[in-house]
Design a protein around this motif. Structure first.
Motif, mmCIF file in Angstrom:
data_model
loop_
_atom_site.group_PDB
_atom_site.id
_atom_site.type_symbol
_atom_site.label_atom_id
_atom_site.label_comp_id
_atom_site.label_asym_id
_atom_site.label_seq_id
_atom_site.Cartn_x
_atom_site.Cartn_y
_atom_site.Cartn_z
ATOM 1 N N PHE A 114 -8.411 35.295 5.398
ATOM 2 C CA PHE A 114 -7.232 35.790 4.708
ATOM 3 C C PHE A 114 -6.028 35.405 5.824
ATOM 4 O O PHE A 114 -4.889 35.667 5.393
ATOM 5 C CB PHE A 114 -7.321 37.199 4.492
ATOM 6 C CG PHE A 114 -7.278 37.969 6.041
ATOM 7 C CD1 PHE A 114 -6.082 38.706 6.467
ATOM 8 C CD2 PHE A 114 -8.673 38.184 6.684
ATOM 9 C CE1 PHE A 114 -6.123 39.311 7.521
ATOM 10 C CE2 PHE A 114 -8.481 38.942 7.752
ATOM 11 C CZ PHE A 114 -7.473 39.383 8.327
ATOM 12 N N LEU A 115 -6.372 34.914 6.860
ATOM 13 C CA LEU A 115 -5.387 34.555 7.921
ATOM 14 C C LEU A 115 -5.019 32.928 7.805
ATOM 15 O O LEU A 115 -3.894 32.436 8.508
ATOM 16 C CB LEU A 115 -5.665 35.023 9.385
ATOM 17 C CG LEU A 115 -5.691 36.400 9.621
ATOM 18 C CD1 LEU A 115 -6.019 36.533 10.879
ATOM 19 C CD2 LEU A 115 -4.323 36.992 9.420
ATOM 20 N N ARG A 116 -5.710 32.122 7.389
ATOM 21 C CA ARG A 116 -5.638 30.666 7.307
ATOM 22 C C ARG A 116 -4.320 30.338 6.690
ATOM 23 O O ARG A 116 -3.847 29.269 7.061
ATOM 24 C CB ARG A 116 -6.871 30.088 6.746
ATOM 25 C CG ARG A 116 -7.874 30.261 7.746
ATOM 26 C CD ARG A 116 -9.342 29.715 7.136
ATOM 27 N NE ARG A 116 -10.544 30.139 7.559
ATOM 28 C CZ ARG A 116 -11.804 29.950 7.129
ATOM 29 N NH1 ARG A 116 -11.722 28.969 6.061
ATOM 30 N NH2 ARG A 116 -12.721 30.374 7.771
ATOM 31 N N LYS A 117 -4.001 30.604 5.594
ATOM 32 C CA LYS A 117 -2.911 30.288 4.762
ATOM 33 C C LYS A 117 -2.961 28.810 4.304
ATOM 34 O O LYS A 117 -1.775 28.308 4.882
ATOM 35 C CB LYS A 117 -1.791 30.947 5.501
ATOM 36 C CG LYS A 117 -1.678 32.566 5.342
ATOM 37 C CD LYS A 117 -0.216 33.176 5.695
ATOM 38 C CE LYS A 117 -0.342 34.583 6.040
ATOM 39 N NZ LYS A 117 -0.534 35.118 4.557
ATOM 40 N N GLU A 118 -3.592 28.344 3.792
ATOM 41 C CA GLU A 118 -3.988 26.802 3.568
ATOM 42 C C GLU A 118 -3.164 26.314 2.324
ATOM 43 O O GLU A 118 -2.982 25.236 2.198
ATOM 44 C CB GLU A 118 -5.320 26.357 3.614
ATOM 45 C CG GLU A 118 -6.110 26.798 4.873
ATOM 46 C CD GLU A 118 -7.548 26.567 4.991
ATOM 47 O OE1 GLU A 118 -8.154 26.482 3.734
ATOM 48 O OE2 GLU A 118 -8.347 26.567 6.062
ATOM 49 N N ARG B 265 6.918 29.568 1.879
ATOM 50 C CA ARG B 265 5.662 30.507 1.762
ATOM 51 C C ARG B 265 4.425 29.767 1.641
ATOM 52 O O ARG B 265 4.196 28.652 1.259
ATOM 53 C CB ARG B 265 5.962 31.508 0.582
ATOM 54 C CG ARG B 265 7.094 32.274 0.510
ATOM 55 C CD ARG B 265 6.860 33.449 1.523
ATOM 56 N NE ARG B 265 5.963 34.292 1.370
ATOM 57 C CZ ARG B 265 5.765 35.270 0.709
ATOM 58 N NH1 ARG B 265 6.896 35.547 -0.319
ATOM 59 N NH2 ARG B 265 4.494 36.039 0.568
ATOM 60 N N SER B 266 3.344 30.427 2.489
ATOM 61 C CA SER B 266 2.100 29.752 2.313
ATOM 62 C C SER B 266 1.245 31.088 2.187
ATOM 63 O O SER B 266 1.494 32.130 2.501
ATOM 64 C CB SER B 266 1.755 28.846 3.712
ATOM 65 O OG SER B 266 1.910 29.648 4.691
ATOM 66 N N PHE B 267 0.004 30.651 1.481
ATOM 67 C CA PHE B 267 -0.780 31.904 1.064
ATOM 68 C C PHE B 267 -2.435 31.426 1.471
ATOM 69 O O PHE B 267 -2.795 30.160 1.607
ATOM 70 C CB PHE B 267 -1.047 31.955 -0.401
ATOM 71 C CG PHE B 267 0.579 32.247 -0.767
ATOM 72 C CD1 PHE B 267 0.952 33.548 -1.052
ATOM 73 C CD2 PHE B 267 1.393 31.195 -1.191
ATOM 74 C CE1 PHE B 267 2.138 33.874 -1.476
ATOM 75 C CE2 PHE B 267 2.687 31.543 -1.602
ATOM 76 C CZ PHE B 267 3.259 33.146 -1.637
ATOM 77 N N SER B 268 -3.338 32.512 1.537
ATOM 78 C CA SER B 268 -4.630 32.304 1.791
ATOM 79 C C SER B 268 -5.638 31.780 0.673
ATOM 80 O O SER B 268 -6.361 31.368 0.778
ATOM 81 C CB SER B 268 -5.207 33.659 2.543
ATOM 82 O OG SER B 268 -4.528 33.839 3.565
ATOM 83 N N TYR B 269 -5.188 32.146 -0.437
ATOM 84 C CA TYR B 269 -5.746 31.979 -1.831
ATOM 85 C C TYR B 269 -4.979 31.086 -2.641
ATOM 86 O O TYR B 269 -3.782 31.394 -2.831
ATOM 87 C CB TYR B 269 -6.291 33.240 -2.231
ATOM 88 C CG TYR B 269 -7.331 33.763 -1.328
ATOM 89 C CD1 TYR B 269 -8.833 33.699 -1.561
ATOM 90 C CD2 TYR B 269 -7.025 34.802 -0.640
ATOM 91 C CE1 TYR B 269 -9.456 34.450 -0.576
ATOM 92 C CE2 TYR B 269 -7.700 35.518 0.387
ATOM 93 C CZ TYR B 269 -9.201 35.200 0.280
ATOM 94 O OH TYR B 269 -10.020 35.900 1.078
#
Length: 202
Positions: free
Chosen positions: A42-46, A54-58
């Motif tokens: 949940f912290l990777r924001k790939e 904006r970037s997201f984990s999923y």
């Protein structure tokens, strides 16, 4: 050959480990990675939005962001169609007709527990899983909470991401769940009581 023992972390241990990571500074994170610790998912924001910063984990969170903020992506809002039977405006007329207007005599799949009938076998299987089973195969990787449906878990994950893709058109306040946003508009901006809002949703 001796196989090394790999300890299995309990749900509580995983949740605690993930929680500790939320307090790490950038230096703490770098040191943890150097020690061989894995960065929680949940912290990777790939997944990064190609239209803003904006970037997201999923991927599902990115798709929801694209739909709500930019009106694009695979899940972009479709044109609504009017049902010729009940007049409802729906995004998937075929699915609406199957779910809402199937005749009783066409419902050939019966639940052996509660005797409720369904027109399609997959609807019966979903009913059994949701109504008569305690299995919750989808687990939040942050807090360990378990869910019966993947989409329920993904909606829950918005709370950890602090992503609020559903904005009130009236005041601009953001919400992590669409249902909560609708309730806000109904009670705050339209002056309806919560009981009135619930009746209108049925």
């Amino acid at each position: 050959m001796i196989v090394p023992f790999a300890p299995v972390l309990s749900t509580a241990a995983v949740s605690l480990r993930n929680h500790i990571w939320t307090h790490y500074s950038e230096q703490d994170k770098a040191e943890a990675v150097a020690r061989g610790e894995e960065v929680p998912l949940f912290l990777r924001k790939e997944f990064q939005c190609d239209q803003c910063s904006r970037s997201f984990s999923y991927l599902t969170l990115l798709e929801s962001h694209l739909k709500e903020k930019h009106g694009t992506g695979e899940k972009a809002e479709k044109e609504k169609e009017l049902c010729g039977i009940c007049g409802a405006a729906v995004t998937n007329l075929h699915a609406h007709t199957r779910l809402k207007h199937t005749k009783e005599e066409d419902k050939k799949f019966e639940c052996g527990i509660c005797k409720k009938k369904f027109a399609y076998n997959n609807h019966l299987q979903n009913h059994r899983r949701l109504a008569h089973s305690n299995q919750k195969p989808f687990q939040c990787d942050v807090c360990g909470r378990e869910f019966k449906l993947l989409k329920w878990m993904e909606t829950h994950r918005f709370g950890h991401e602090e992503v609020k893709p559903f904005e009130s058109e009236v005041c601009g306040i953001g919400f992590s769940r669409k249902q909560v946003m609708k309730r806000h508009i109904s009670t705050v901006h339209e002056g309806k009581k919560r009981t009135d809002h619930k009746k209108s949703q049925k």
